[in-house]
Design an enzyme around this catalytic site. Structure first.
Site, PDB file in Angstrom:
ATOM      1  N   HIS A 194      10.830 -23.530   9.055  1.00 58.49           N
ATOM      2  CA  HIS A 194       9.813 -24.234   9.846  1.00 58.49           C
ATOM      3  C   HIS A 194       8.392 -24.063   9.323  1.00 58.49           C
ATOM      4  CE1 HIS A 194      12.402 -24.669  13.749  1.00 58.49           C
ATOM      5  NE2 HIS A 194      13.001 -25.148  12.668  1.00 58.49           N
ATOM      6  N   ARG A 237       9.126 -32.928  10.582  1.00 59.20           N
ATOM      7  CA  ARG A 237       8.026 -32.663  11.528  1.00 59.20           C
ATOM      8  C   ARG A 237       7.301 -31.358  11.205  1.00 59.20           C
ATOM      9  NH1 ARG A 237      12.649 -30.928  13.803  1.00 59.20           N
ATOM     10  NH2 ARG A 237      12.662 -29.097  15.151  1.00 59.20           N
ATOM     11  N   HIS A 238       8.001 -30.463  10.525  1.00 56.74           N
ATOM     12  CA  HIS A 238       7.373 -29.173  10.190  1.00 56.74           C
ATOM     13  C   HIS A 238       6.323 -29.344   9.099  1.00 56.74           C
ATOM     14  CE1 HIS A 238      10.252 -27.444  12.836  1.00 56.74           C
ATOM     15  NE2 HIS A 238      11.241 -27.987  12.138  1.00 56.74           N
ATOM     16  N   ASP A 257       0.872  -1.179   0.000  1.00 57.59           N
ATOM     17  CA  ASP A 257       0.000   0.000   0.000  1.00 57.59           C
ATOM     18  C   ASP A 257       0.912   1.233   0.000  1.00 57.59           C
ATOM     19  OD1 ASP A 257       0.900   0.331   2.589  1.00 57.59           O
ATOM     20  OD2 ASP A 257      -1.093   0.361   3.518  1.00 57.59           O
ATOM     21  N   HIS A 258       0.316   2.413   0.246  1.00 58.15           N
ATOM     22  CA  HIS A 258       1.113   3.650   0.235  1.00 58.15           C
ATOM     23  C   HIS A 258       2.183   3.651   1.333  1.00 58.15           C
ATOM     24  CE1 HIS A 258      -2.355   4.024   2.832  1.00 58.15           C
ATOM     25  NE2 HIS A 258      -1.737   4.971   3.519  1.00 58.15           N
ATOM     26  N   CYS A 291       3.345  -2.947   3.938  1.00 61.87           N
ATOM     27  CA  CYS A 291       2.441  -1.836   4.276  1.00 61.87           C
ATOM     28  C   CYS A 291       3.147  -1.031   5.361  1.00 61.87           C
ATOM     29  CB  CYS A 291       1.043  -2.325   4.657  1.00 61.87           C
ATOM     30  SG  CYS A 291       0.908  -3.225   6.210  1.00 61.87           S
ATOM     31  N   GLY A 292       2.427  -0.191   6.091  1.00 60.42           N
ATOM     32  CA  GLY A 292       3.098   0.639   7.094  1.00 60.42           C
ATOM     33  C   GLY A 292       3.763  -0.212   8.172  1.00 60.42           C
ATOM     34  N   THR A 293       2.993  -1.162   8.710  1.00 61.32           N
ATOM     35  CA  THR A 293       3.507  -2.037   9.769  1.00 61.32           C
ATOM     36  C   THR A 293       3.859  -3.429   9.264  1.00 61.32           C
ATOM     37  OG1 THR A 293       1.264  -2.772  10.234  1.00 61.32           O
ATOM     38  CG2 THR A 293       2.088  -0.913  11.545  1.00 61.32           C
ATOM     39  N   GLY A 294       3.329  -3.816   8.124  1.00 60.51           N
ATOM     40  CA  GLY A 294       3.435  -5.196   7.632  1.00 60.51           C
ATOM     41  C   GLY A 294       2.310  -6.075   8.155  1.00 60.51           C
ATOM     42  N   ILE A 295       1.561  -5.557   9.115  1.00 60.52           N
ATOM     43  CA  ILE A 295       0.574  -6.407   9.801  1.00 60.52           C
ATOM     44  C   ILE A 295      -0.736  -6.499   9.012  1.00 60.52           C
ATOM     45  CG2 ILE A 295      -0.804  -6.697  11.898  1.00 60.52           C
ATOM     46  CD1 ILE A 295       1.527  -5.280  13.411  1.00 60.52           C
ATOM     47  N   GLY A 296      -1.297  -5.355   8.643  1.00 62.51           N
ATOM     48  CA  GLY A 296      -2.587  -5.384   7.933  1.00 62.51           C
ATOM     49  C   GLY A 296      -2.506  -6.200   6.653  1.00 62.51           C
TER      50      GLY A 296
END
Ligand code: RB5
Length: 146
Positions: free
Chosen positions: A97, A131-132, A7-8, A64-69
């Site tokens: 992993h 296992r992963h 995003d911006h 994005c700004g935080t990477g979270i959204g």
């Protein structure tokens, strides 16, 4: 082929990452945004997520700004394992992993030098399997029930 989007809030960092991919001789497809004008991050998270889930691109990079959204949005696409990372240890281990197929970063969180190290680890670190794989299969099985 690598899918890339932002995003911006992530636009400036996305452009720097594109330059790095070019320097490495890696092909990418840019799903936008194409300026720093305000836009909505789900558009780009879902577009890159779908490109990876459809197999058009092997891996994706989102900012994005935080990477979270944008990671929350991408993770709604079936088959996507998007990891939001601000450090190199997490970037390495999310490949080893989690077999992460998309890396997400915050353009307002990480500087360009660290972001490029994170991208390189994401692109170059193989999945460990074993296992992963069983744990990823549990997530896939849950996704397929819905
Ligand atoms: C946009 O201002 C900002 O909310 C977005 O880039 C992102 O940080 C959302 O998670």
């Amino acid at each position: 082929m690598i899918a890339i989007g932002s995003d911006h809030g992530g636009f400036e960092l996305k452009e720097k990452i594109k330059k790095h991919l070019e320097d490495r001789g890696l092909e990418y497809r840019d799903y936008g945004t194409f300026s720093d004008a305000s836009v909505d991050y789900p558009t780009y998270g879902i577009a890159v997520g779908e490109a990876v889930a459809r197999g058009e691109c092997e891996k994706g990079i989102l900012v994005c700004g935080t990477g979270i959204g944008i990671s929350i949005a991408a993770n709604k696409v079936k088959g996507v394992r998007a990891a939001c990372c601000s450090d190199t240890f997490s970037a390495r281990y999310t490949r080893m992993h989690n077999d992460a197929n998309i890396i997400c970063m915050g353009g307002r969180v990480v500087g360009p030098g660290l972001a490029i190290d994170i991208v390189d680890l994401f692109l170059d670190t193989p999945f460990e399997g074993g296992r992963h794989q069983r744990r990823i299969d549990m997530i896939t099985e849950y996704e397929n029930k819905k």
